[in-house]
Design a protein around this motif. Structure first.
Motif, PDB file in Angstrom:
ATOM      1  N   THR A  18       0.847  -1.192   0.000  1.00  0.00           N
ATOM      2  CA  THR A  18       0.000   0.000   0.000  1.00  0.00           C
ATOM      3  C   THR A  18       0.880   1.238   0.000  1.00  0.00           C
ATOM      4  O   THR A  18       1.849   1.323   0.743  1.00  0.00           O
ATOM      5  CB  THR A  18      -0.907   0.011   1.256  1.00  0.00           C
ATOM      6  N   VAL A  19       0.539   2.210  -0.854  1.00  0.00           N
ATOM      7  CA  VAL A  19       1.322   3.444  -0.953  1.00  0.00           C
ATOM      8  C   VAL A  19       0.630   4.526  -0.132  1.00  0.00           C
ATOM      9  O   VAL A  19      -0.561   4.770  -0.287  1.00  0.00           O
ATOM     10  CB  VAL A  19       1.465   3.889  -2.429  1.00  0.00           C
ATOM     11  N   LEU A  20       1.403   5.165   0.746  1.00  0.00           N
ATOM     12  CA  LEU A  20       0.878   6.226   1.603  1.00  0.00           C
ATOM     13  C   LEU A  20       1.698   7.489   1.410  1.00  0.00           C
ATOM     14  O   LEU A  20       2.868   7.431   1.060  1.00  0.00           O
ATOM     15  CB  LEU A  20       0.886   5.773   3.057  1.00  0.00           C
ATOM     16  N   SER A  21       1.075   8.636   1.669  1.00  0.00           N
ATOM     17  CA  SER A  21       1.692   9.908   1.311  1.00  0.00           C
ATOM     18  C   SER A  21       2.751  10.408   2.275  1.00  0.00           C
ATOM     19  O   SER A  21       3.556  11.258   1.905  1.00  0.00           O
ATOM     20  CB  SER A  21       0.608  10.975   1.145  1.00  0.00           C
ATOM     21  N   ASP A  22       2.758   9.918   3.524  1.00  0.00           N
ATOM     22  CA  ASP A  22       3.800  10.375   4.448  1.00  0.00           C
ATOM     23  C   ASP A  22       4.071   9.322   5.519  1.00  0.00           C
ATOM     24  O   ASP A  22       3.323   8.362   5.666  1.00  0.00           O
ATOM     25  CB  ASP A  22       3.439  11.725   5.079  1.00  0.00           C
ATOM     26  N   SER A  23       5.138   9.520   6.270  1.00  0.00           N
ATOM     27  CA  SER A  23       5.587   8.509   7.228  1.00  0.00           C
ATOM     28  C   SER A  23       4.592   8.304   8.369  1.00  0.00           C
ATOM     29  O   SER A  23       4.447   7.202   8.889  1.00  0.00           O
ATOM     30  CB  SER A  23       6.964   8.862   7.782  1.00  0.00           C
ATOM     31  N   GLU A  24       3.880   9.358   8.763  1.00  0.00           N
ATOM     32  CA  GLU A  24       2.895   9.232   9.839  1.00  0.00           C
ATOM     33  C   GLU A  24       1.737   8.332   9.399  1.00  0.00           C
ATOM     34  O   GLU A  24       1.271   7.478  10.149  1.00  0.00           O
ATOM     35  CB  GLU A  24       2.377  10.620  10.244  1.00  0.00           C
ATOM     36  N   ARG A  25       1.277   8.523   8.175  1.00  0.00           N
ATOM     37  CA  ARG A  25       0.196   7.670   7.654  1.00  0.00           C
ATOM     38  C   ARG A  25       0.667   6.232   7.494  1.00  0.00           C
ATOM     39  O   ARG A  25      -0.086   5.297   7.753  1.00  0.00           O
ATOM     40  CB  ARG A  25      -0.309   8.208   6.316  1.00  0.00           C
ATOM     41  N   LEU A  26       1.912   6.059   7.056  1.00  0.00           N
ATOM     42  CA  LEU A  26       2.472   4.713   6.909  1.00  0.00           C
ATOM     43  C   LEU A  26       2.515   4.028   8.268  1.00  0.00           C
ATOM     44  O   LEU A  26       2.119   2.874   8.402  1.00  0.00           O
ATOM     45  CB  LEU A  26       3.876   4.777   6.296  1.00  0.00           C
ATOM     46  N   LYS A  27       2.959   4.736   9.283  1.00  0.00           N
ATOM     47  CA  LYS A  27       3.043   4.181  10.639  1.00  0.00           C
ATOM     48  C   LYS A  27       1.659   3.757  11.130  1.00  0.00           C
ATOM     49  O   LYS A  27       1.482   2.658  11.655  1.00  0.00           O
ATOM     50  CB  LYS A  27       3.643   5.237  11.572  1.00  0.00           C
ATOM     51  N   LYS A  28       0.661   4.634  10.958  1.00  0.00           N
ATOM     52  CA  LYS A  28      -0.698   4.321  11.399  1.00  0.00           C
ATOM     53  C   LYS A  28      -1.258   3.127  10.625  1.00  0.00           C
ATOM     54  O   LYS A  28      -1.916   2.257  11.193  1.00  0.00           O
ATOM     55  CB  LYS A  28      -1.598   5.541  11.214  1.00  0.00           C
ATOM     56  N   HIS A  29      -0.990   3.089   9.304  1.00  0.00           N
ATOM     57  CA  HIS A  29      -1.445   1.969   8.477  1.00  0.00           C
ATOM     58  C   HIS A  29      -0.856   0.665   8.984  1.00  0.00           C
ATOM     59  O   HIS A  29      -1.566  -0.324   9.141  1.00  0.00           O
ATOM     60  CB  HIS A  29      -1.042   2.191   7.007  1.00  0.00           C
ATOM     61  N   GLN A  30       0.436   0.664   9.249  1.00  0.00           N
ATOM     62  CA  GLN A  30       1.094  -0.559   9.688  1.00  0.00           C
ATOM     63  C   GLN A  30       0.572  -1.018  11.042  1.00  0.00           C
ATOM     64  O   GLN A  30       0.375  -2.206  11.262  1.00  0.00           O
ATOM     65  CB  GLN A  30       2.609  -0.366   9.722  1.00  0.00           C
ATOM     66  N   GLU A  31       0.326  -0.079  11.950  1.00  0.00           N
ATOM     67  CA  GLU A  31      -0.224  -0.434  13.260  1.00  0.00           C
ATOM     68  C   GLU A  31      -1.587  -1.093  13.107  1.00  0.00           C
ATOM     69  O   GLU A  31      -1.866  -2.131  13.695  1.00  0.00           O
ATOM     70  CB  GLU A  31      -0.380   0.804  14.144  1.00  0.00           C
ATOM     71  N   LYS A  32      -2.440  -0.487  12.297  1.00  0.00           N
ATOM     72  CA  LYS A  32      -3.810  -0.978  12.157  1.00  0.00           C
ATOM     73  C   LYS A  32      -3.890  -2.247  11.326  1.00  0.00           C
ATOM     74  O   LYS A  32      -4.560  -3.213  11.688  1.00  0.00           O
ATOM     75  CB  LYS A  32      -4.670   0.099  11.504  1.00  0.00           C
ATOM     76  N   ALA A  33      -3.195  -2.271  10.195  1.00  0.00           N
ATOM     77  CA  ALA A  33      -3.344  -3.378   9.256  1.00  0.00           C
ATOM     78  C   ALA A  33      -2.492  -4.597   9.607  1.00  0.00           C
ATOM     79  O   ALA A  33      -2.881  -5.720   9.324  1.00  0.00           O
ATOM     80  CB  ALA A  33      -2.998  -2.899   7.842  1.00  0.00           C
ATOM     81  N   HIS A  34      -1.345  -4.377  10.213  1.00  0.00           N
ATOM     82  CA  HIS A  34      -0.396  -5.474  10.377  1.00  0.00           C
ATOM     83  C   HIS A  34       0.021  -5.783  11.802  1.00  0.00           C
ATOM     84  O   HIS A  34       0.723  -6.751  12.032  1.00  0.00           O
ATOM     85  CB  HIS A  34       0.860  -5.204   9.532  1.00  0.00           C
ATOM     86  N   ASN A  35      -0.382  -4.969  12.755  1.00  0.00           N
ATOM     87  CA  ASN A  35       0.008  -5.194  14.144  1.00  0.00           C
ATOM     88  C   ASN A  35      -0.922  -6.222  14.768  1.00  0.00           C
ATOM     89  O   ASN A  35      -2.083  -5.956  15.029  1.00  0.00           O
ATOM     90  CB  ASN A  35      -0.045  -3.876  14.932  1.00  0.00           C
ATOM     91  N   LYS A  36      -0.413  -7.400  15.017  1.00  0.00           N
ATOM     92  CA  LYS A  36      -1.225  -8.471  15.592  1.00  0.00           C
ATOM     93  C   LYS A  36      -1.479  -8.215  17.080  1.00  0.00           C
ATOM     94  O   LYS A  36      -2.473  -8.622  17.623  1.00  0.00           O
ATOM     95  CB  LYS A  36      -0.515  -9.827  15.434  1.00  0.00           C
ATOM     96  N   LYS A  37      -0.532  -7.540  17.723  1.00  0.00           N
ATOM     97  CA  LYS A  37      -0.653  -7.264  19.159  1.00  0.00           C
ATOM     98  C   LYS A  37      -1.541  -6.037  19.362  1.00  0.00           C
ATOM     99  O   LYS A  37      -1.296  -4.981  18.818  1.00  0.00           O
ATOM    100  CB  LYS A  37       0.731  -6.994  19.745  1.00  0.00           C
ATOM    101  N   LYS A  38      -2.574  -6.201  20.139  1.00  0.00           N
ATOM    102  CA  LYS A  38      -3.468  -5.086  20.445  1.00  0.00           C
ATOM    103  C   LYS A  38      -2.909  -4.310  21.636  1.00  0.00           C
ATOM    104  O   LYS A  38      -2.208  -4.853  22.476  1.00  0.00           O
ATOM    105  CB  LYS A  38      -4.862  -5.601  20.801  1.00  0.00           C
ATOM    106  N   GLU A  39      -3.246  -3.038  21.683  1.00  0.00           N
ATOM    107  CA  GLU A  39      -2.892  -2.200  22.820  1.00  0.00           C
ATOM    108  C   GLU A  39      -4.042  -2.315  23.810  1.00  0.00           C
ATOM    109  O   GLU A  39      -5.194  -2.158  23.435  1.00  0.00           O
ATOM    110  CB  GLU A  39      -2.707  -0.749  22.376  1.00  0.00           C
ATOM    111  N   LYS A  40      -3.742  -2.589  25.079  1.00  0.00           N
ATOM    112  CA  LYS A  40      -4.787  -2.851  26.059  1.00  0.00           C
ATOM    113  C   LYS A  40      -4.769  -1.822  27.182  1.00  0.00           C
ATOM    114  O   LYS A  40      -3.715  -1.509  27.737  1.00  0.00           O
ATOM    115  CB  LYS A  40      -4.575  -4.250  26.633  1.00  0.00           C
ATOM    116  N   CYS A  41      -5.954  -1.328  27.523  1.00  0.00           N
ATOM    117  CA  CYS A  41      -6.108  -0.401  28.649  1.00  0.00           C
ATOM    118  C   CYS A  41      -5.924  -1.178  29.946  1.00  0.00           C
ATOM    119  O   CYS A  41      -6.598  -2.181  30.164  1.00  0.00           O
ATOM    120  CB  CYS A  41      -7.490   0.255  28.600  1.00  0.00           C
TER     121      CYS A  41
END
Length: 62
Positions: A18-41
Protein backbone atom coordinates in the motif's frame (compact mmCIF):
# COMPACT_ATOMS: atom_id res chain seq x y z
CA UNK A 1 4.57 14.35 -9.72
CA UNK A 2 6.26 11.44 -11.38
CA UNK A 3 5.25 9.59 -14.50
CA UNK A 4 3.05 7.17 -12.61
CA UNK A 5 1.02 9.70 -10.63
CA UNK A 6 2.85 9.38 -7.34
CA UNK A 7 5.10 11.96 -5.78
CA UNK A 8 8.62 11.18 -4.65
CA UNK A 9 7.40 11.51 -1.05
CA UNK A 10 5.11 8.49 -1.30
CA UNK A 11 6.03 5.57 0.94
CA UNK A 12 5.19 1.93 0.34
CA UNK A 13 4.26 -0.53 3.06
CA UNK A 14 6.79 -3.37 2.97
CA UNK A 15 4.17 -5.91 4.06
CA UNK A 16 1.33 -5.25 1.60
CA UNK A 17 2.55 -2.68 -0.93
CA UNK A 18 0.00 0.00 0.00
CA UNK A 19 1.32 3.44 -0.95
CA UNK A 20 0.88 6.23 1.60
CA UNK A 21 1.69 9.91 1.31
CA UNK A 22 3.80 10.37 4.45
CA UNK A 23 5.59 8.51 7.23
CA UNK A 24 2.89 9.23 9.84
CA UNK A 25 0.20 7.67 7.65
CA UNK A 26 2.47 4.71 6.91
CA UNK A 27 3.04 4.18 10.64
CA UNK A 28 -0.70 4.32 11.40
CA UNK A 29 -1.45 1.97 8.48
CA UNK A 30 1.09 -0.56 9.69
CA UNK A 31 -0.22 -0.43 13.26
CA UNK A 32 -3.81 -0.98 12.16
CA UNK A 33 -3.34 -3.38 9.26
CA UNK A 34 -0.40 -5.47 10.38
CA UNK A 35 0.01 -5.19 14.14
CA UNK A 36 -1.23 -8.47 15.59
CA UNK A 37 -0.65 -7.26 19.16
CA UNK A 38 -3.47 -5.09 20.45
CA UNK A 39 -2.89 -2.20 22.82
CA UNK A 40 -4.79 -2.85 26.06
CA UNK A 41 -6.11 -0.40 28.65
CA UNK A 42 -4.77 -1.41 32.07
CA UNK A 43 -7.81 0.07 33.80
CA UNK A 44 -10.75 -1.53 31.95
CA UNK A 45 -9.14 -4.11 29.62
CA UNK A 46 -10.49 -2.65 26.36
CA UNK A 47 -8.21 -3.39 23.39
CA UNK A 48 -7.23 -0.94 20.65
CA UNK A 49 -5.50 -1.26 17.28
CA UNK A 50 -3.12 1.66 17.83
CA UNK A 51 -1.26 3.45 20.64
CA UNK A 52 -3.00 6.66 19.56
CA UNK A 53 -6.48 5.17 20.06
CA UNK A 54 -5.44 3.85 23.49
CA UNK A 55 -4.02 7.24 24.49
CA UNK A 56 -7.29 9.00 23.54
CA UNK A 57 -9.29 6.37 25.45
CA UNK A 58 -7.18 6.75 28.61
CA UNK A 59 -8.18 10.40 28.93
CA UNK A 60 -11.78 9.34 29.60
CA UNK A 61 -11.28 5.98 31.29
CA UNK A 62 -11.41 6.01 35.09
Amino acid sequence: MGLFGSSSNDLKCKKCGTVLSDSERLKKHQEKAHNKKKEKCRVCGTEFDTQDELRKHKKNCK
